[in-house]
Enzyme design. Structure first.
Site, short mmCIF file in Angstrom:
data_model
loop_
_atom_site.label_atom_id
_atom_site.label_comp_id
_atom_site.label_asym_id
_atom_site.label_seq_id
_atom_site.Cartn_x
_atom_site.Cartn_y
_atom_site.Cartn_z
N ASP A 50 0.85 -1.20 0.00
CA ASP A 50 0.00 0.00 0.00
C ASP A 50 0.89 1.25 0.00
OD1 ASP A 50 -2.32 1.46 -0.04
OD2 ASP A 50 -3.09 0.74 1.89
N HIS B 14 -10.11 -1.81 -7.73
CA HIS B 14 -10.08 -0.76 -6.70
C HIS B 14 -9.32 0.49 -7.13
CE1 HIS B 14 -9.98 1.08 -2.76
NE2 HIS B 14 -8.67 1.00 -2.69
FE1 N7H Z 1 -7.46 1.90 -1.32
N1 N7H Z 1 -6.21 -2.75 -0.78
O1 N7H Z 1 -5.45 -3.34 -0.09
O2 N7H Z 1 -6.84 -3.34 -1.64
N2 N7H Z 1 -5.86 0.79 -1.95
N3 N7H Z 1 -7.90 0.48 0.07
N4 N7H Z 1 -8.95 3.10 -0.59
N5 N7H Z 1 -6.92 3.39 -2.61
C1 N7H Z 1 -4.92 1.20 -2.86
O3 N7H Z 1 -1.69 2.58 -5.07
C2 N7H Z 1 -7.33 -0.78 0.20
C3 N7H Z 1 -9.76 2.83 0.47
C4 N7H Z 1 -7.60 4.59 -2.79
O4 N7H Z 1 -3.59 6.39 -7.34
C5 N7H Z 1 -3.98 0.14 -3.08
O5 N7H Z 1 -0.83 3.00 -3.12
C6 N7H Z 1 -7.93 -1.45 1.35
C7 N7H Z 1 -10.76 3.86 0.63
C8 N7H Z 1 -6.89 5.43 -3.75
O6 N7H Z 1 -3.86 4.59 -8.53
C9 N7H Z 1 -4.36 -0.92 -2.29
C10 N7H Z 1 -8.83 -0.55 1.89
C11 N7H Z 1 -10.52 4.78 -0.38
C12 N7H Z 1 -5.78 4.68 -4.13
C13 N7H Z 1 -5.57 -0.51 -1.58
C14 N7H Z 1 -8.81 0.64 1.08
C15 N7H Z 1 -9.37 4.29 -1.12
C16 N7H Z 1 -5.83 3.42 -3.40
C17 N7H Z 1 -2.79 0.16 -4.03
C18 N7H Z 1 -9.73 -0.71 3.09
C19 N7H Z 1 -11.22 6.05 -0.72
C20 N7H Z 1 -4.69 5.12 -5.12
C21 N7H Z 1 -1.59 0.83 -3.45
C22 N7H Z 1 -9.63 -1.64 3.99
C23 N7H Z 1 -12.44 6.36 -0.42
C24 N7H Z 1 -5.07 4.74 -6.54
C25 N7H Z 1 -1.35 2.24 -3.93
C26 N7H Z 1 -4.09 5.28 -7.55
C27 N7H Z 1 -4.87 2.42 -3.50
C28 N7H Z 1 -6.36 -1.30 -0.71
C29 N7H Z 1 -9.63 1.73 1.31
C30 N7H Z 1 -8.79 4.96 -2.17
C31 N7H Z 1 -3.61 -2.24 -2.22
C32 N7H Z 1 -7.65 -2.82 1.87
C33 N7H Z 1 -11.82 3.93 1.73
C34 N7H Z 1 -7.29 6.81 -4.22
#
Ligand code: N7H
Length: 444
Positions: free
Chosen positions: A188, A311
């Site tokens: 992440d 996601h």
């Molecule tokens: Fe997310 N996951 O493990 O699947 N997220 N996220 N997220 N997320 C991202 O690119 C995860 C949540 C965003 O710029 C990665 O740094 C999990 C909420 C945004 O390309 C992974 C949870 C919201 C990005 C996860 C969670 C977001 C992002 C890839 C909750 C907004 C950047 C790592 C338990 C409302 C996208 C990375 C980009 C990336 C996960 C929550 C948003 C692995 C497990 C609530 C904007």
């Protein structure tokens, strides 16, 4: 450009967090709390410029935060502290007039009472967040130092003689066996908006996106009262992750989609577990390219590599929206709870993400992304040009019986159904004031 001596560090460049305590509190007696707030602002709270200096000193190795546990001794023990207040907390300290509607309603109302943002189940919310809290202290750094800092603060600046009462204490920690990863197994913290005037050098590095975001998207400025300059709205969410359920869903579904479980997992998130984007590496993980962020979806109109609903494509659609910025968030979360061990029974552990994001407007940040993108089955709209309904984000979609569209390993379009793997335990919207504003709030 924000004044870095005034900006609290977690907004930018981010407090380093191998370990973090969230200390939620209520203010019982404002006159007793004010002098303590003054002390905090003058001697405790870490500013952006303070954090930059700490970073240089602390991270002996540039990759220490992400690197293997073996490199950890290179990190000098440290703790940084920031503070933020809910609407009620701001008002108790004499500051009314922030314009963000979601902030003014509070998260409980916004996320549970049908204002269209999410479908949080009230029953799953911690009582503390149902009742509301006035503020939160973020204490971040290395474990022993962070715990020692809290103890010291409790003795000196918090507690009944200081006019505050603790409401809830939550602890988060980087996963021991896989630092920098979250509980589903993915790296992440790779992709963050790069701010114009602050991150220009970073944006030139290989693998980084070269697109710069207006700092006003994250840091409050012209749309708020002048006293709110150099602050930010902070959305805090306690998000429980159902890890065995997620893994067994993937194992069950993968064969029918002609994918390996690892390939399917990557398509649900949009990155492989290492972090490498599935858009660029559709077949096998490529850990050497874990940090790669200079990719787009424009050439993948049929979403063969990365599903429209994945996601990271949902939450940051890049070229799907012509790369319009303005809906960015700065993510600063940390995992909580024990790591998953394979063979674990379903549901034994309360684990997940203590999600934090900063933005200058919740309506254009957290709330917008949740409502208009994550939970909108027709988003991104480019999909309609190929007659596809993308479906719901499989990681953050909040309803039961979600479904998403996915092109399988043999090129056939299929639809998969799932209940959400993440459950909200509640949270709050806060405002993180600049240091001068904290001093003003501390003096009447
Ligand atoms: Fe997310 N996951 O493990 O699947 N997220 N996220 N997220 N997320 C991202 O690119 C995860 C949540 C965003 O710029 C990665 O740094 C999990 C909420 C945004 O390309 C992974 C949870 C919201 C990005 C996860 C969670 C977001 C992002 C890839 C909750 C907004 C950047 C790592 C338990 C409302 C996208 C990375 C980009 C990336 C996960 C929550 C948003 C692995 C497990 C609530 C904007």
């Amino acid at each position: 450009k924000p004044n870095l001596d005034n900006l609290q560090a977690d907004i930018w460049p981010g407090l380093l967090k191998f370990y973090q305590i969230f200390y939620f509190f209520n203010i019982d007696e404002v006159p007793k709390f004010r002098p303590q707030l003054k002390i905090l602002a003058d001697t405790v709270i870490t500013s952006a410029s303070g954090a930059q200096a700490m970073r240089d000193e602390i991270l002996v190795s540039k990759s220490a935060q992400a690197a293997d546990i073996a490199t950890r001794p290179q990190v000098v023990p440290m703790a940084g502290v920031n503070i933020a207040f809910s609407k009620v907390g701001m008002e108790k300290l004499g500051k009314e007039g922030l314009k963000d509607e979601a902030f003014n309603h509070g998260q409980f109302k916004s996320m549970t009472q049908g204002e269209g943002v999410g479908q949080d189940q009230e029953d799953n919310w911690l009582e503390t967040f149902k009742n509301g809290v006035d503020g939160v202290l973020l204490i971040c750094g290395t474990k022993d130092k962070v715990e020692a800092r809290l103890k010291h603060l409790e003795e000196e600046n918090l507690g009944s003689s200081c006019g505050v009462k603790v409401a809830e204490v939550l602890r988060g920690e980087d996963l021991k066996s896989r630092p920098g990863h979250e509980h589903f197994g993915f790296k992440d913290g790779i992709s963050q908006p790069l701010l114009k005037g602050l991150d220009d050098a970073q944006a030139k590095l290989p693998n980084k996106r070269h697109i710069l975001t207006d700092p006003g998207t994250i840091i409050t400025g012209k749309d708020e009262p002048s006293w709110a300059t150099d602050g930010s709205y902070m959305a805090f969410r306690m998000l429980k992750q159902f890890v065995p359920e997620f893994r067994s869903f993937v194992e069950t579904e993968a064969p029918g989609l002609n994918y390996t479980p690892a390939q399917l997992r990557a398509r649900l998130v949009g990155r492989w577990e290492s972090g490498a984007p599935v858009q660029v590496f559709p077949n096998v993980d490529n850990p050497k390219e874990a940090e790669k962020n200079d990719f787009d979806y424009t050439e993948d109109l049929e979403d063969k590599n990365c599903p429209f609903a994945a996601h990271i494509r949902k939450t940051k659609p890049r070229g799907d929206l012509g790369d319009r910025t303005g809906y960015d968030i700065m993510r600063r979360g940390i995992p909580y709870g024990k790591e998953f061990v394979s063979g674990e029974e379903k549901m034994p552990e309360d684990r997940g993400l203590l999600f934090v994001c900063y933005q200058s407007s919740l309506a254009k940040g957290f709330q917008f992304i949740t409502k208009n993108w994550i939970n909108n089955k027709r988003f991104p709209p480019r999909a309609t040009s190929v007659d596809v309904t993308p479906g719901i984000d499989p990681i953050m979609g909040s309803s039961r019986m979600n479904n998403m569209s996915i092109v399988d390993g043999k090129g056939a379009r299929k639809s998969i159904n799932f209940d959400s793997f993440v459950q909200s335990k509640g949270g709050e919207y806060f405002f993180m004031p600049s240091l001068p504003l904290l001093r003003e709030m501390a003096t009447v």
